[in-house]
Design a protein around this motif. Structure first.
Motif, PDB file in Angstrom:
ATOM      1  N   VAL A   1      71.412 -19.866 -71.589  1.00 34.62           N
ATOM      2  CA  VAL A   1      70.200 -20.609 -71.553  1.00 34.62           C
ATOM      3  C   VAL A   1      69.048 -19.908 -72.349  1.00 34.62           C
ATOM      4  O   VAL A   1      68.936 -20.719 -74.346  1.00 34.62           O
ATOM      5  N   LEU A   2      69.722 -18.411 -73.179  1.00 32.31           N
ATOM      6  CA  LEU A   2      69.091 -17.857 -74.316  1.00 32.31           C
ATOM      7  C   LEU A   2      70.083 -18.497 -75.156  1.00 32.31           C
ATOM      8  O   LEU A   2      69.142 -18.697 -76.446  1.00 32.31           O
ATOM      9  N   PRO A   3      70.810 -18.505 -75.366  1.00 32.02           N
ATOM     10  CA  PRO A   3      71.855 -18.774 -76.613  1.00 32.02           C
ATOM     11  C   PRO A   3      71.400 -20.127 -77.343  1.00 32.02           C
ATOM     12  O   PRO A   3      71.552 -19.974 -78.172  1.00 32.02           O
ATOM     13  N   LEU A   4      70.813 -21.031 -76.950  1.00 36.25           N
ATOM     14  CA  LEU A   4      70.121 -22.141 -77.420  1.00 36.25           C
ATOM     15  C   LEU A   4      69.025 -22.180 -78.441  1.00 36.25           C
ATOM     16  O   LEU A   4      68.867 -22.889 -78.101  1.00 36.25           O
ATOM     17  N   ALA A   5      68.414 -20.235 -78.408  1.00 32.42           N
ATOM     18  CA  ALA A   5      67.212 -20.301 -79.251  1.00 32.42           C
ATOM     19  C   ALA A   5      66.202 -21.432 -78.338  1.00 32.42           C
ATOM     20  O   ALA A   5      65.514 -20.966 -80.070  1.00 32.42           O
ATOM     21  N   LEU A   6      65.890 -21.763 -77.652  1.00 34.54           N
ATOM     22  CA  LEU A   6      64.567 -22.548 -77.409  1.00 34.54           C
ATOM     23  C   LEU A   6      63.614 -21.709 -77.198  1.00 34.54           C
ATOM     24  O   LEU A   6      63.061 -21.339 -76.599  1.00 34.54           O
TER      25      LEU A   6
ATOM     26  N   THR B   1      72.318 -11.230 -61.439  1.00 31.65           N
ATOM     27  CA  THR B   1      71.761 -12.367 -60.054  1.00 31.65           C
ATOM     28  C   THR B   1      71.281 -13.359 -61.254  1.00 31.65           C
ATOM     29  O   THR B   1      72.813 -13.195 -62.095  1.00 31.65           O
ATOM     30  N   PRO B   2      73.062 -14.728 -60.147  1.00 31.87           N
ATOM     31  CA  PRO B   2      73.093 -15.856 -60.992  1.00 31.87           C
ATOM     32  C   PRO B   2      71.888 -16.152 -61.570  1.00 31.87           C
ATOM     33  O   PRO B   2      73.233 -16.552 -62.831  1.00 31.87           O
ATOM     34  N   ILE B   3      70.917 -16.085 -61.233  1.00 27.72           N
ATOM     35  CA  ILE B   3      69.785 -17.319 -62.237  1.00 27.72           C
ATOM     36  C   ILE B   3      69.740 -15.712 -63.401  1.00 27.72           C
ATOM     37  O   ILE B   3      69.884 -16.438 -64.259  1.00 27.72           O
ATOM     38  N   GLU B   4      70.093 -14.618 -63.404  1.00 25.88           N
ATOM     39  CA  GLU B   4      69.487 -13.659 -64.628  1.00 25.88           C
ATOM     40  C   GLU B   4      71.058 -13.973 -65.509  1.00 25.88           C
ATOM     41  O   GLU B   4      70.899 -14.128 -66.467  1.00 25.88           O
ATOM     42  N   TRP B   5      72.259 -14.424 -64.659  1.00 26.31           N
ATOM     43  CA  TRP B   5      73.593 -14.512 -66.148  1.00 26.31           C
ATOM     44  C   TRP B   5      72.847 -15.809 -66.359  1.00 26.31           C
ATOM     45  O   TRP B   5      73.937 -15.955 -66.806  1.00 26.31           O
ATOM     46  N   LEU B   6      72.723 -16.481 -65.135  1.00 25.16           N
ATOM     47  CA  LEU B   6      72.604 -17.818 -66.341  1.00 25.16           C
ATOM     48  C   LEU B   6      72.032 -18.150 -67.563  1.00 25.16           C
ATOM     49  O   LEU B   6      72.720 -18.815 -68.009  1.00 25.16           O
ATOM     50  N   VAL B   7      71.200 -17.417 -67.146  1.00 23.50           N
ATOM     51  CA  VAL B   7      70.303 -17.336 -68.335  1.00 23.50           C
ATOM     52  C   VAL B   7      70.333 -16.988 -69.716  1.00 23.50           C
ATOM     53  O   VAL B   7      70.563 -17.452 -70.664  1.00 23.50           O
ATOM     54  N   GLN B   8      70.374 -15.182 -69.655  1.00 21.89           N
ATOM     55  CA  GLN B   8      71.456 -14.865 -70.802  1.00 21.89           C
ATOM     56  C   GLN B   8      72.228 -15.535 -70.301  1.00 21.89           C
ATOM     57  O   GLN B   8      72.498 -15.033 -72.512  1.00 21.89           O
ATOM     58  N   THR B   9      73.385 -16.111 -69.733  1.00 20.34           N
ATOM     59  CA  THR B   9      74.813 -16.109 -70.583  1.00 20.34           C
ATOM     60  C   THR B   9      74.688 -17.656 -71.279  1.00 20.34           C
ATOM     61  O   THR B   9      75.220 -17.821 -73.014  1.00 20.34           O
TER      62      THR B   9
ATOM     63  N   ASP C   1      61.233 -14.101 -66.379  1.00 19.05           N
ATOM     64  CA  ASP C   1      60.946 -13.426 -67.239  1.00 19.05           C
ATOM     65  C   ASP C   1      62.761 -13.463 -68.034  1.00 19.05           C
ATOM     66  O   ASP C   1      62.450 -12.174 -67.534  1.00 19.05           O
ATOM     67  N   SER C   2      62.387 -13.470 -68.792  1.00 12.25           N
ATOM     68  CA  SER C   2      63.733 -12.772 -70.125  1.00 12.25           C
ATOM     69  C   SER C   2      63.321 -11.683 -70.792  1.00 12.25           C
ATOM     70  O   SER C   2      63.671 -11.366 -70.945  1.00 12.25           O
TER      71      SER C   2
END
Length: 152
Positions: free
Chosen positions: A72-77, A62-70, A52-53
């Protein structure tokens, strides 16, 4: 080894890759109605990790939170967003059509064509870096393999 806010980026990337390579993730901002229930009814639907973003950014991610916030989210999809984590890259395809999420049964059709029809390809580079390659336009989210099979 650890900075003020947890492990360094290279360590986060290594931990993410060792845990999630070969897996799928759905990044979302909550689910409307019975979408999650329908997803769980699909073959393999319970096998997708879900994050959940709305809870990001996390101060000590966590590693998954880090990847998503660093990365994935900047892609703005749009979200929900399907991520297929591979050895060399992450393929991303959003699950929206217009203002609504596609029915979870369509995800199987998206997977059939994901190699050639994704919205973004995040290629792993050295340390914590990723190379982003855009794919199909954000507005294009038809399951062409389904339409072809139906003769449309």
């Amino acid at each position: 080894m650890f900075g003020v806010f947890g492990p360094r980026p290279a360590q986060q990337m290594e931990r993410f890759r060792s845990r999630y390579t070969g897996r799928s993730l759905i990044v979302h901002q909550g689910f409307e109605g019975d979408w999650l229930e329908e997803l769980l009814k699909q073959p393999g639907g319970g096998g997708h990790f879900r994050i959940d973003s709305r809870r990001l950014p996390a101060r000590r991610p966590t590693p998954i939170e880090w990847l998503v916030q660093t990365h994935v989210l900047p892609l703005a999809l749009p979200q929900p967003l399907y991520l297929d984590v591979r050895e060399d890259a992450i393929l991303a395809r959003h699950l929206m059509r217009g203002e609504r999420a596609v029915h979870p049964s369509e995800i199987a059709w998206f997977l059939e064509e994901l190699d050639t029809r994704h919205h973004a390809r995040l290629e792993f580079a050295e340390n914590d870096r990723m190379t982003i390659r855009r794919g199909i336009p954000e507005t294009d989210n038809e399951a062409l393999s389904m339409l072809e099979q139906l003769g449309l």
